[in-house]
Design a protein around this motif. Structure first.
Motif, PDB file in Angstrom:
ATOM      1  N   ASN A  25       0.475  26.246 -27.008  1.00 23.19           N
ATOM      2  CA  ASN A  25       0.719  26.732 -28.468  1.00 23.19           C
ATOM      3  C   ASN A  25       2.153  27.051 -28.327  1.00 23.19           C
ATOM      4  O   ASN A  25       2.713  26.972 -27.468  1.00 23.19           O
ATOM      5  CB  ASN A  25      -0.588  27.769 -28.397  1.00 23.19           C
ATOM      6  N   ASN A  26       2.218  27.482 -30.337  1.00 26.08           N
ATOM      7  CA  ASN A  26       2.591  27.989 -30.274  1.00 26.08           C
ATOM      8  C   ASN A  26       3.935  29.352 -29.195  1.00 26.08           C
ATOM      9  O   ASN A  26       5.482  29.301 -29.301  1.00 26.08           O
ATOM     10  CB  ASN A  26       2.891  28.979 -31.779  1.00 26.08           C
ATOM     11  N   HIS A  72       9.693  22.696 -35.083  1.00 25.92           N
ATOM     12  CA  HIS A  72       8.225  23.207 -35.176  1.00 25.92           C
ATOM     13  C   HIS A  72       6.991  22.324 -34.530  1.00 25.92           C
ATOM     14  O   HIS A  72       6.987  22.409 -33.590  1.00 25.92           O
ATOM     15  CB  HIS A  72       8.675  20.946 -35.690  1.00 25.92           C
ATOM     16  N   ALA A  73       6.084  22.707 -35.356  1.00 24.82           N
ATOM     17  CA  ALA A  73       4.967  23.093 -34.376  1.00 24.82           C
ATOM     18  C   ALA A  73       3.827  22.233 -35.224  1.00 24.82           C
ATOM     19  O   ALA A  73       3.835  23.141 -35.829  1.00 24.82           O
ATOM     20  CB  ALA A  73       4.295  24.117 -33.717  1.00 24.82           C
ATOM     21  N   GLN A  74       3.053  21.307 -34.632  1.00 25.97           N
ATOM     22  CA  GLN A  74       1.590  20.734 -35.526  1.00 25.97           C
ATOM     23  C   GLN A  74       0.434  20.381 -34.120  1.00 25.97           C
ATOM     24  O   GLN A  74      -0.178  20.015 -33.167  1.00 25.97           O
ATOM     25  CB  GLN A  74       1.655  18.893 -35.770  1.00 25.97           C
ATOM     26  N   GLU A  75       0.120  22.240 -34.101  1.00 21.64           N
ATOM     27  CA  GLU A  75      -0.414  22.710 -32.448  1.00 21.64           C
ATOM     28  C   GLU A  75      -2.459  21.368 -32.495  1.00 21.64           C
ATOM     29  O   GLU A  75      -2.798  21.198 -33.553  1.00 21.64           O
ATOM     30  CB  GLU A  75      -1.263  23.693 -32.343  1.00 21.64           C
ATOM     31  N   LEU A  78       1.675  18.245 -31.284  1.00 17.87           N
ATOM     32  CA  LEU A  78       3.157  17.815 -31.476  1.00 17.87           C
ATOM     33  C   LEU A  78       4.151  19.329 -31.404  1.00 17.87           C
ATOM     34  O   LEU A  78       3.297  20.551 -32.217  1.00 17.87           O
ATOM     35  CB  LEU A  78       3.629  17.219 -32.403  1.00 17.87           C
ATOM     36  N   PHE A  79       5.086  19.405 -30.887  1.00 23.88           N
ATOM     37  CA  PHE A  79       5.982  20.700 -30.510  1.00 23.88           C
ATOM     38  C   PHE A  79       7.115  19.964 -30.517  1.00 23.88           C
ATOM     39  O   PHE A  79       7.766  18.839 -29.611  1.00 23.88           O
ATOM     40  CB  PHE A  79       5.951  21.778 -29.132  1.00 23.88           C
ATOM     41  N   TYR A  99      10.868  16.285 -27.334  1.00 30.67           N
ATOM     42  CA  TYR A  99      10.114  16.703 -28.005  1.00 30.67           C
ATOM     43  C   TYR A  99       8.672  16.369 -27.530  1.00 30.67           C
ATOM     44  O   TYR A  99       8.684  15.608 -26.596  1.00 30.67           O
ATOM     45  CB  TYR A  99       9.242  15.256 -29.605  1.00 30.67           C
TER      46      TYR A  99
END
Length: 222
Positions: A25-26, A72-75, A78-79, A99
């Motif tokens: 996660n972030n 950038h994060a798209q849980e 994608l990170f 990435y």
């Protein structure tokens, strides 16, 4: 021959630790990226200093050197992690981007690598086209250069050949033929003649005669 270090070309490799994937996660992605077995992570960076001194990541803004941040994060798929050189609290120079897709870490190619790859692909295609074109090129001293394609022979074989139209002979040609026949008659006179089909040949002579419309022929006499 010197061995090639894996760190010399990181664009062709990837890294993953499957035990981290369920908890990414972030808040944990930078800890995941800082694993010692990760070849993309520089252990001389400021993140490692902050981690050893058990400080928060907010202290990175007050330091100078190489650091990693979550760009950038798209849980949870994608990170994007950025490696950058910090020169002051407000000035940084980006060095590389990484990435993480489904837990697998890749290094994003820089613009120079992308252009180099595209140019090499284009040059390879052009070189292959030239080599194939040269395989169809033919040369002969009397003909010069020409193209010889494989399917051209098949088309020529399948194409019906047109019959050549027979042209009537000229007066000169007929006179020359008559002169040659007369010369052959004099050199090699026939010894036997056959009056009718099925009859027994009998000794005789050939006599050259002139027929209507200037045609020549032979008649026999026994």
């Amino acid at each position: 021959m010197a061995a090639v270090d894996i760190r010399d070309n990181l664009l062709g490799i990837s890294w993953v630790d499957s035990s981290w994937i369920p908890i990414l996660n972030n808040g944990s992605v930078l800890d995941y990226f800082s694993e010692r077995s990760n070849p993309f992570y520089d252990r001389t960076c400021n993140n490692e200093v902050v981690k050893m001194q058990r400080m928060t990541l907010d202290h990175l803004n007050q330091m100078v050197g190489v650091e990693y941040i979550l760009l950038h994060a798209q849980e949870p798929i994608l990170f994007i992690i950025r490696k950058q050189q910090r020169q002051s609290p407000t000035q940084v120079i980006p060095l590389a981007d990484y990435y993480i897709i489904a837990g697998v870490i890749y290094q994003a190619p820089d613009l120079g690598s992308v252009i180099n790859s595209r140019v090499l692909t284009a040059v390879h295609g052009i070189q292959s086209a030239f080599e194939e074109a040269m395989s169809y090129c033919r040369y002969h001293p009397s003909k010069g250069y020409w193209w010889h394609f494989k399917d051209q022979e098949e088309r020529e074989k399948a194409k019906p050949k047109a019959k050549k139209k027979e042209e009537p002979s000229s007066i000169f040609q007929r006179q020359r033929v008559d002169a040659l026949l007369l010369d052959l008659r004099q050199k090699f006179p026939p010894r036997f003649v056959q009056q009718k089909p099925g009859e027994k040949p009998i000794p005789g002579q050939w006599i050259l005669t002139c027929g209507p419309q200037g045609s020549w022929g032979f008649v026999t006499c026994s």
